[in-house]
Motif scaffolding. Structure first.
Motif, PDB file in Angstrom:
ATOM      1  N   TYR A 171       0.839  -1.193   0.000  1.00 19.96           N
ATOM      2  CA  TYR A 171       0.000   0.000   0.000  1.00 19.96           C
ATOM      3  C   TYR A 171       0.877   1.248   0.000  1.00 19.96           C
ATOM      4  N   PRO A 172       0.756   2.077  -1.029  1.00 20.87           N
ATOM      5  CA  PRO A 172       1.574   3.300  -1.079  1.00 20.87           C
ATOM      6  C   PRO A 172       0.893   4.509  -0.446  1.00 20.87           C
ATOM      7  N   PHE A 173      -0.079   4.260   0.420  1.00 19.71           N
ATOM      8  CA  PHE A 173      -0.843   5.367   0.980  1.00 19.71           C
ATOM      9  C   PHE A 173      -1.137   5.109   2.445  1.00 19.71           C
ATOM     10  N   GLN A 174      -1.782   6.082   3.065  1.00 16.44           N
ATOM     11  CA  GLN A 174      -2.107   6.015   4.484  1.00 16.44           C
ATOM     12  C   GLN A 174      -3.584   5.628   4.625  1.00 16.44           C
ATOM     13  N   TRP A 175      -3.849   4.569   5.364  1.00 15.61           N
ATOM     14  CA  TRP A 175      -5.219   4.148   5.674  1.00 15.61           C
ATOM     15  C   TRP A 175      -5.650   4.772   6.994  1.00 15.61           C
ATOM     16  N   LYS A 176      -6.874   5.273   7.033  1.00 17.04           N
ATOM     17  CA  LYS A 176      -7.380   5.924   8.249  1.00 17.04           C
ATOM     18  C   LYS A 176      -7.337   4.984   9.455  1.00 17.04           C
ATOM     19  N   TRP A 177      -7.910   3.801   9.350  1.00 11.85           N
ATOM     20  CA  TRP A 177      -7.978   2.905  10.502  1.00 11.85           C
ATOM     21  C   TRP A 177      -6.596   2.414  10.904  1.00 11.85           C
ATOM     22  N   ASP A 178      -5.786   2.084   9.928  1.00  5.15           N
ATOM     23  CA  ASP A 178      -4.430   1.636  10.248  1.00  5.15           C
ATOM     24  C   ASP A 178      -3.669   2.714  11.001  1.00  5.15           C
ATOM     25  N   SER A 179      -3.847   3.962  10.603  1.00  2.29           N
ATOM     26  CA  SER A 179      -3.132   5.055  11.266  1.00  2.29           C
ATOM     27  C   SER A 179      -3.486   5.149  12.739  1.00  2.29           C
ATOM     28  N   GLY A 180      -4.738   4.907  13.076  1.00  2.00           N
ATOM     29  CA  GLY A 180      -5.133   4.919  14.483  1.00  2.00           C
ATOM     30  C   GLY A 180      -4.425   3.838  15.276  1.00  2.00           C
ATOM     31  N   PHE A 181      -4.401   2.621  14.735  1.00  2.00           N
ATOM     32  CA  PHE A 181      -3.734   1.513  15.419  1.00  2.00           C
ATOM     33  C   PHE A 181      -2.218   1.716  15.449  1.00  2.00           C
ATOM     34  N   ILE A 182      -1.675   2.219  14.357  1.00  2.00           N
ATOM     35  CA  ILE A 182      -0.234   2.477  14.289  1.00  2.00           C
ATOM     36  C   ILE A 182       0.165   3.530  15.327  1.00  2.00           C
ATOM     37  N   ALA A 183      -0.648   4.575  15.469  1.00  2.00           N
ATOM     38  CA  ALA A 183      -0.343   5.621  16.447  1.00  2.00           C
ATOM     39  C   ALA A 183      -0.332   5.064  17.867  1.00  2.00           C
ATOM     40  N   VAL A 184      -1.229   4.126  18.163  1.00  2.00           N
ATOM     41  CA  VAL A 184      -1.236   3.496  19.487  1.00  2.00           C
ATOM     42  C   VAL A 184       0.079   2.754  19.713  1.00  2.00           C
ATOM     43  N   GLY A 185       0.530   2.003  18.709  1.00  2.00           N
ATOM     44  CA  GLY A 185       1.802   1.289  18.827  1.00  2.00           C
ATOM     45  C   GLY A 185       2.979   2.234  18.967  1.00  2.00           C
ATOM     46  N   LEU A 186       2.998   3.279  18.133  1.00  2.00           N
ATOM     47  CA  LEU A 186       4.095   4.248  18.183  1.00  2.00           C
ATOM     48  C   LEU A 186       4.160   4.967  19.521  1.00  2.00           C
ATOM     49  N   ALA A 187       3.010   5.224  20.126  1.00  2.00           N
ATOM     50  CA  ALA A 187       2.964   5.975  21.381  1.00  2.00           C
ATOM     51  C   ALA A 187       3.698   5.262  22.515  1.00  2.00           C
ATOM     52  N   HIS A 188       3.909   3.974  22.390  1.00  2.00           N
ATOM     53  CA  HIS A 188       4.611   3.223  23.428  1.00  2.00           C
ATOM     54  C   HIS A 188       6.117   3.459  23.421  1.00  2.00           C
ATOM     55  N   TYR A 189       6.635   3.980  22.297  1.00  2.00           N
ATOM     56  CA  TYR A 189       8.090   4.170  22.268  1.00  2.00           C
ATOM     57  C   TYR A 189       8.537   5.415  21.507  1.00  2.00           C
ATOM     58  N   ASN A 190       7.647   6.067  20.738  1.00  2.00           N
ATOM     59  CA  ASN A 190       8.042   7.263  19.999  1.00  2.00           C
ATOM     60  C   ASN A 190       6.823   8.182  19.874  1.00  2.00           C
ATOM     61  N   ILE A 191       6.576   8.951  20.900  1.00  2.00           N
ATOM     62  CA  ILE A 191       5.382   9.795  20.948  1.00  2.00           C
ATOM     63  C   ILE A 191       5.368  10.831  19.829  1.00  2.00           C
ATOM     64  N   ASP A 192       6.525  11.323  19.412  1.00  2.00           N
ATOM     65  CA  ASP A 192       6.571  12.305  18.321  1.00  2.00           C
ATOM     66  C   ASP A 192       6.077  11.699  17.015  1.00  2.00           C
ATOM     67  N   HIS A 193       6.467  10.460  16.728  1.00  2.00           N
ATOM     68  CA  HIS A 193       5.973   9.795  15.521  1.00  2.00           C
ATOM     69  C   HIS A 193       4.480   9.501  15.636  1.00  2.00           C
ATOM     70  N   ALA A 194       4.019   9.158  16.814  1.00  2.00           N
ATOM     71  CA  ALA A 194       2.589   8.905  17.027  1.00  2.00           C
ATOM     72  C   ALA A 194       1.770  10.165  16.743  1.00  2.00           C
ATOM     73  N   LYS A 195       2.238  11.290  17.247  1.00  2.00           N
ATOM     74  CA  LYS A 195       1.551  12.562  17.002  1.00  2.00           C
ATOM     75  C   LYS A 195       1.569  12.915  15.517  1.00  2.00           C
ATOM     76  N   LYS A 196       2.704  12.701  14.869  1.00  2.00           N
ATOM     77  CA  LYS A 196       2.819  13.014  13.443  1.00  2.00           C
ATOM     78  C   LYS A 196       1.887  12.128  12.605  1.00  2.00           C
ATOM     79  N   GLU A 197       1.736  10.870  13.008  1.00  2.00           N
ATOM     80  CA  GLU A 197       0.829   9.942  12.328  1.00  2.00           C
ATOM     81  C   GLU A 197      -0.594  10.500  12.308  1.00  2.00           C
ATOM     82  N   ILE A 198      -1.052  10.942  13.461  1.00  2.00           N
ATOM     83  CA  ILE A 198      -2.408  11.486  13.565  1.00  2.00           C
ATOM     84  C   ILE A 198      -2.499  12.841  12.858  1.00  2.00           C
ATOM     85  N   GLU A 199      -1.469  13.646  12.992  1.00  2.00           N
ATOM     86  CA  GLU A 199      -1.462  14.961  12.331  1.00  2.00           C
ATOM     87  C   GLU A 199      -1.577  14.832  10.813  1.00  2.00           C
TER      88      GLU A 199
END
Length: 101
Positions: A30-58
């Motif tokens: 997938y060469p694009f960002q999926w809405k639902w995946d981004s939510g789950f990905i942000a949860v995972g990122l928040a456990h070790y890289n909060i800046d990337h988690a915020k950028k994912e949602i942004e």
């Protein structure tokens, strides 16, 4: 064993994080960002890289339309490896679509 699984998950998330600040669900698929995946990905990122988690949602919210609608797919590039692609959807033609991306 648990640490190995966690490290493998972190490696996948880091490898799929793109320069534009979003994470693709799978390299080469997938060469694009999926809405639902981004939510789950942000949860995972928040456990070790909060800046990337915020950028994912942004980056996801930058695609939000003036009426509050968030597209289920956000194309950040003109990659033509997926059909139907960016040029098929053309949500940018709608007057309420996001002008940020």
């Amino acid at each position: 064993m648990k640490e190995n699984i966690i490290n493998r998950a972190i490696n996948v998330l880091d490898a799929n994080f793109q320069k534009g600040g979003f994470t693709i669900p799978s390299k080469g698929l997938y060469p694009f960002q999926w809405k639902w995946d981004s939510g789950f990905i942000a949860v995972g990122l928040a456990h070790y890289n909060i800046d990337h988690a915020k950028k994912e949602i942004e980056t996801l919210l930058n695609a939000q339309w003036d009426n509050g609608f968030i597209p289920h797919i956000v194309f950040h590039t003109d990659d033509d490896s997926y059909f139907p692609g960016h040029d098929f959807h053309r949500s940018d033609l709608h007057p309420l679509s996001s002008k940020k991306i």
